[in-house]
Design a protein around this motif. Structure first.
Motif, PDB file in Angstrom:
ATOM      1  N   ARG A   1       0.645  -1.541  -0.087  1.00  0.00           N
ATOM      2  CA  ARG A   1      -0.095   0.100  -0.048  1.00  0.00           C
ATOM      3  C   ARG A   1       0.986   1.159  -0.017  1.00  0.00           C
ATOM      4  N   LYS A   2       2.491   1.069   0.082  1.00  0.00           N
ATOM      5  CA  LYS A   2       2.890   2.630   0.474  1.00  0.00           C
ATOM      6  C   LYS A   2       4.059   2.746  -0.523  1.00  0.00           C
ATOM      7  N   LEU A   3       3.856   0.663  -1.121  1.00  0.00           N
ATOM      8  CA  LEU A   3       4.181   2.041  -2.524  1.00  0.00           C
ATOM      9  C   LEU A   3       4.515   2.838  -3.822  1.00  0.00           C
ATOM     10  N   PRO A   4       5.646   3.991  -3.954  1.00  0.00           N
ATOM     11  CA  PRO A   4       5.552   4.833  -4.846  1.00  0.00           C
ATOM     12  C   PRO A   4       5.051   4.123  -6.629  1.00  0.00           C
ATOM     13  N   PRO A   5       4.558   4.621  -7.301  1.00  0.00           N
ATOM     14  CA  PRO A   5       4.255   4.488  -9.122  1.00  0.00           C
ATOM     15  C   PRO A   5       5.259   3.880  -9.245  1.00  0.00           C
TER      16      PRO A   5
ATOM     17  N   VAL B   1       0.653  -7.257  -7.761  1.00  0.00           N
ATOM     18  CA  VAL B   1       1.236  -6.344  -6.263  1.00  0.00           C
ATOM     19  C   VAL B   1      -0.120  -4.772  -7.634  1.00  0.00           C
ATOM     20  N   ASP B   2      -0.150  -4.697  -8.298  1.00  0.00           N
ATOM     21  CA  ASP B   2      -1.430  -3.092  -8.744  1.00  0.00           C
ATOM     22  C   ASP B   2      -2.690  -3.851  -7.429  1.00  0.00           C
ATOM     23  N   PHE B   3      -3.100  -4.811  -7.961  1.00  0.00           N
ATOM     24  CA  PHE B   3      -4.357  -5.645  -6.954  1.00  0.00           C
ATOM     25  C   PHE B   3      -4.413  -5.245  -6.117  1.00  0.00           C
ATOM     26  N   PHE B   4      -3.544  -5.663  -4.993  1.00  0.00           N
ATOM     27  CA  PHE B   4      -3.071  -5.509  -3.667  1.00  0.00           C
ATOM     28  C   PHE B   4      -3.315  -3.672  -2.765  1.00  0.00           C
ATOM     29  N   TRP B   5      -2.513  -3.122  -4.496  1.00  0.00           N
ATOM     30  CA  TRP B   5      -2.547  -1.783  -3.818  1.00  0.00           C
ATOM     31  C   TRP B   5      -3.647  -1.159  -4.495  1.00  0.00           C
ATOM     32  N   ARG B   6      -4.448  -1.458  -4.841  1.00  0.00           N
ATOM     33  CA  ARG B   6      -5.944  -0.641  -5.192  1.00  0.00           C
ATOM     34  C   ARG B   6      -6.880  -0.728  -4.047  1.00  0.00           C
ATOM     35  N   TYR B   7      -6.435  -1.860  -3.524  1.00  0.00           N
ATOM     36  CA  TYR B   7      -7.470  -2.357  -2.807  1.00  0.00           C
ATOM     37  C   TYR B   7      -7.807  -2.944  -0.888  1.00  0.00           C
ATOM     38  N   GLY B   8      -5.775  -3.280  -0.996  1.00  0.00           N
ATOM     39  CA  GLY B   8      -5.135  -2.832   0.393  1.00  0.00           C
ATOM     40  C   GLY B   8      -5.915  -4.226   1.347  1.00  0.00           C
ATOM     41  N   PHE B   9      -6.621  -3.683   2.284  1.00  0.00           N
ATOM     42  CA  PHE B   9      -6.864  -4.987   3.588  1.00  0.00           C
ATOM     43  C   PHE B   9      -7.929  -6.048   2.322  1.00  0.00           C
TER      44      PHE B   9
ATOM     45  N   PRO C   1     -22.095  -8.588   2.482  1.00  0.00           N
ATOM     46  CA  PRO C   1     -22.184  -7.359   3.152  1.00  0.00           C
ATOM     47  C   PRO C   1     -20.674  -6.459   3.366  1.00  0.00           C
ATOM     48  N   LEU C   2     -19.907  -7.021   3.249  1.00  0.00           N
ATOM     49  CA  LEU C   2     -18.638  -6.702   3.064  1.00  0.00           C
ATOM     50  C   LEU C   2     -18.045  -6.257   2.164  1.00  0.00           C
ATOM     51  N   ILE C   3     -17.787  -7.335   1.423  1.00  0.00           N
ATOM     52  CA  ILE C   3     -17.504  -6.902   0.039  1.00  0.00           C
ATOM     53  C   ILE C   3     -17.955  -5.709  -0.596  1.00  0.00           C
ATOM     54  N   ALA C   4     -19.331  -5.674  -0.255  1.00  0.00           N
ATOM     55  CA  ALA C   4     -19.920  -5.314  -1.610  1.00  0.00           C
ATOM     56  C   ALA C   4     -20.047  -3.412  -1.241  1.00  0.00           C
ATOM     57  N   ARG C   5     -18.907  -2.975  -0.051  1.00  0.00           N
ATOM     58  CA  ARG C   5     -18.574  -1.749  -0.065  1.00  0.00           C
ATOM     59  C   ARG C   5     -16.905  -1.425  -1.017  1.00  0.00           C
ATOM     60  N   ALA C   6     -16.561  -2.778  -1.433  1.00  0.00           N
ATOM     61  CA  ALA C   6     -15.851  -2.675  -1.936  1.00  0.00           C
ATOM     62  C   ALA C   6     -15.114  -1.405  -2.893  1.00  0.00           C
ATOM     63  N   ARG C   7     -14.234  -0.686  -2.868  1.00  0.00           N
ATOM     64  CA  ARG C   7     -14.232   0.101  -3.908  1.00  0.00           C
ATOM     65  C   ARG C   7     -12.791   0.378  -4.429  1.00  0.00           C
ATOM     66  N   ALA C   8     -12.237   0.180  -6.018  1.00  0.00           N
ATOM     67  CA  ALA C   8     -10.700   0.490  -6.010  1.00  0.00           C
ATOM     68  C   ALA C   8      -9.846   1.276  -5.393  1.00  0.00           C
ATOM     69  N   ARG C   9      -9.192   1.990  -5.352  1.00  0.00           N
ATOM     70  CA  ARG C   9      -7.800   2.859  -4.911  1.00  0.00           C
ATOM     71  C   ARG C   9      -7.448   3.489  -6.059  1.00  0.00           C
ATOM     72  N   PRO C  10      -8.003   4.989  -6.876  1.00  0.00           N
ATOM     73  CA  PRO C  10      -7.866   5.617  -7.265  1.00  0.00           C
ATOM     74  C   PRO C  10      -6.207   5.361  -7.628  1.00  0.00           C
ATOM     75  N   PRO C  11      -6.108   5.649  -9.467  1.00  0.00           N
ATOM     76  CA  PRO C  11      -4.478   5.220  -9.973  1.00  0.00           C
ATOM     77  C   PRO C  11      -3.396   6.920  -9.329  1.00  0.00           C
ATOM     78  N   ASP C  12      -2.564   6.658  -8.920  1.00  0.00           N
ATOM     79  CA  ASP C  12      -1.573   7.505  -8.888  1.00  0.00           C
ATOM     80  C   ASP C  12      -0.778   8.012  -9.636  1.00  0.00           C
ATOM     81  N   ASP C  13      -0.916   7.347 -11.034  1.00  0.00           N
ATOM     82  CA  ASP C  13      -0.015   7.721 -11.775  1.00  0.00           C
ATOM     83  C   ASP C  13       0.025   8.063 -13.116  1.00  0.00           C
ATOM     84  N   GLU C  14       1.033   9.214 -13.987  1.00  0.00           N
ATOM     85  CA  GLU C  14       0.167   9.758 -14.706  1.00  0.00           C
ATOM     86  C   GLU C  14      -0.546   8.830 -16.091  1.00  0.00           C
ATOM     87  N   ALA C  15       0.615   7.716 -16.381  1.00  0.00           N
ATOM     88  CA  ALA C  15      -0.162   6.896 -17.576  1.00  0.00           C
ATOM     89  C   ALA C  15      -1.774   6.309 -17.203  1.00  0.00           C
ATOM     90  N   ALA C  16      -1.797   5.970 -15.683  1.00  0.00           N
ATOM     91  CA  ALA C  16      -3.013   5.198 -16.067  1.00  0.00           C
ATOM     92  C   ALA C  16      -4.077   6.774 -16.449  1.00  0.00           C
TER      93      ALA C  16
END
Length: 484
Positions: free
Chosen positions: A260-264, A278-286, A469-484
């Motif tokens: 979760r702390k990795l830079p682009p 790695v991108d999947f867990f960067w976007r969704y975390g725990f 009930p838990l996964i219905a609230r899952a939202r991906a983290r927005p991208p943090d790099d220009e290429a996205a």
């Protein structure tokens, strides 16, 4: 639909049909259960899926492009593996049977990876994925029905047997190859069609031979190691299986805080081999751990039933021909209906509601086998149980495909879908391999082993609903790099 049909034909030939073939040759139930672990190979397709996103197949790729090139190579691998399984259908040497069952599973999976990546590129939204996933699964499940029923009907005919069944299905699986070869070149590609075809076939032969040798060597090492630590056909492998199932969750849980702390520009995120994962867990975390737990349980009942349902039905006194007829038009109509309704629900309903209904019908299909065991031996009851199973599987499977597709980052369609769909079947297929041992243990304890096994598998499918009930609230983290 054509690509789904191409991938669906071989699947039963290294799973259900192979189990019945081994049973006919008096292979023990525990060992047949071990053969179910061949189905684990698709679970680990994320290991080679990035190669399909990055590289083209020599020869084929220069004219037909990346996706079709890999599909054509895979079809050659499927045909050669099925041909060899037909020529060695006596199963006198189980090492040979296992080797080419693994190769058949590998090439079938590789075809699916290439086709799934193309499907996600074509239809990036939920509304588009509903119908295109349904079309793909119509082809896939129609082919599974055709192969499952057709192989049993052929095998039951005098003069044909199991060799004829594998040769016939292998030939049918190869039919899309000339259709692909006749298509126009991929955009940005071209040159001589004949030259690309000759070069592609020559490269494919070299790849097939090299992979066969490597698989044989790895298999020999694994079997020697298993024998060295005392694992045999009489070993209770269930504790080992459950321990292995826990490892992926422990590894992922330990890695998430750092990911979760990795830079682009971090090497882990830019890596060709592990970057998509790695991108999947960067976007969704725990939340990614909850998503992985959910997908690993949702199709539990389907997979566990696949490994032992036909063995149970055969044990009830039904013939291969009766099972084949039930798996033909009855299963086809029920499966297509379930797929159509599942695709409609996935396109129109909130996915949480669609997943709930799909899980309920899938569990009913499993409970149907228990109901069948207490009915008089009549083909009508067999047809009803088969229809319930195929309808539930078709509905839940289509909804599940759309759900997984929506979790994928469009930047890595092939690799991330391979990772999610592969992991979704890791736990079920590990437990499926221990299914024979579980049934025998229950029988030895004085219970009706098959009955309790199918009740348990249906209940496990329903257990996935606790995560909704838990996964219905899952939202991906927005991208943090220009290429996205």
């Amino acid at each position: 639909m054509m690509l789904g049909f191409s991938a669906g034909l071989p699947f039963y030939m290294f799973s259900t049909v192979l189990s019945l073939r081994l049973q006919a040759h008096e292979v023990g139930l525990v060992v047949i259960g071990f053969f179910a672990w061949v189905q684990l190979l698709p679970t680990f397709k994320f290991l080679w899926a990035p190669l399909l996103d990055r590289f083209e197949v020599p020869g084929f790729g220069r004219f037909w492009g990346k996706r079709r090139g890999w599909i054509m190579l895979s079809q050659l691998g499927i045909f050669s593996s099925m041909l060899t399984m037909g020529l060695t259908s006596s199963d006198e040497n189980l090492w040979i049977t296992a080797l080419f069952a693994v190769l058949l599973a590998f090439w079938t999976t590789t075809l699916e990876v290439a086709a799934d990546a193309w499907r996600i590129e074509l239809a990036p939204t939920q509304e588009e994925q509903g119908p295109i996933a349904a079309a793909n699964l119509w082809g896939y499940r129609s082919a599974m029905v055709a192969a499952g029923s057709g192989a049993l009907l052929i095998a039951d005919q005098p003069g044909w047997g199991w060799a004829g069944a594998y040769l016939a299905i292998g030939t049918a699986a190869f039919l899309p190859f000339p259709l692909l070869a006749s298509m126009r070149p991929d955009p940005g590609h071209g040159g001589s069609r004949t030259g690309a075809l000759i070069a592609g076939i020559a490269a494919s032969v070299a790849i097939l031979l090299a992979l066969t040798a490597a698989t044989a060597a790895i298999g020999w090492l694994l079997l020697t190691a298993a024998s060295g630590i005392g694992i045999s056909g009489k070993t209770n492998v269930t504790p080992y299986v459950l321990a292995i199932c826990m490892l992926p969750f422990l590894i992922m849980a330990a890695a998430v805080p750092k990911i979760r702390k990795l830079p682009p520009d971090a090497p882990w995120r830019r890596s060709v081999a592990i970057g998509p994962y790695v991108d999947f867990f960067w976007r969704y975390g725990f939340m990614g751990l909850a998503l992985m737990a959910f997908v690993s349980i949702y199709r539990m009942g389907d997979v566990l039933a696949l490994g032992l349902s036909k063995l149970m039905i055969k044990d009830l006194g039904y013939s291969l021909t009766q099972i084949g007829l039930a798996d033909s038009y009855v299963a086809l109509v029920a499966s297509i209906t379930g797929v159509a309704l599942g695709g409609l629900m996935a396109a129109r309903w909130p996915l949480a509601w669609a997943l709930t209904v799909g899980a309920i019908f899938a569990a009913i299909g499993n409970f149907g086998f228990v109901w069948l065991a207490y009915q008089p031996k009549q083909e009508l009851w067999l047809y009803i149980a088969t229809a319930a199973d195929q309808f539930g599987n078709g509905m839940a499977g289509t909804i599940f495909v759309v759900y997984l597709s929506m979790l994928v980052n469009p930047r890595y369609p092939g690799a991330q879908y391979a990772f999610l769909s592969g992991f979704a079947f890791l736990l079920p297929r590990l437990l499926s391999g221990a299914g024979g041992a579980i049934v025998e243990r229950l029988d030895q304890a004085g219970y009706r082993g098959f009955d309790l096994f199918f009740i348990l598998s249906g209940v496990l499918s329903l257990a996935a609903l606790l995560f909704l009930p838990l996964i219905a609230r899952a939202r991906a983290r927005p991208p943090d790099d220009e290429a996205a």
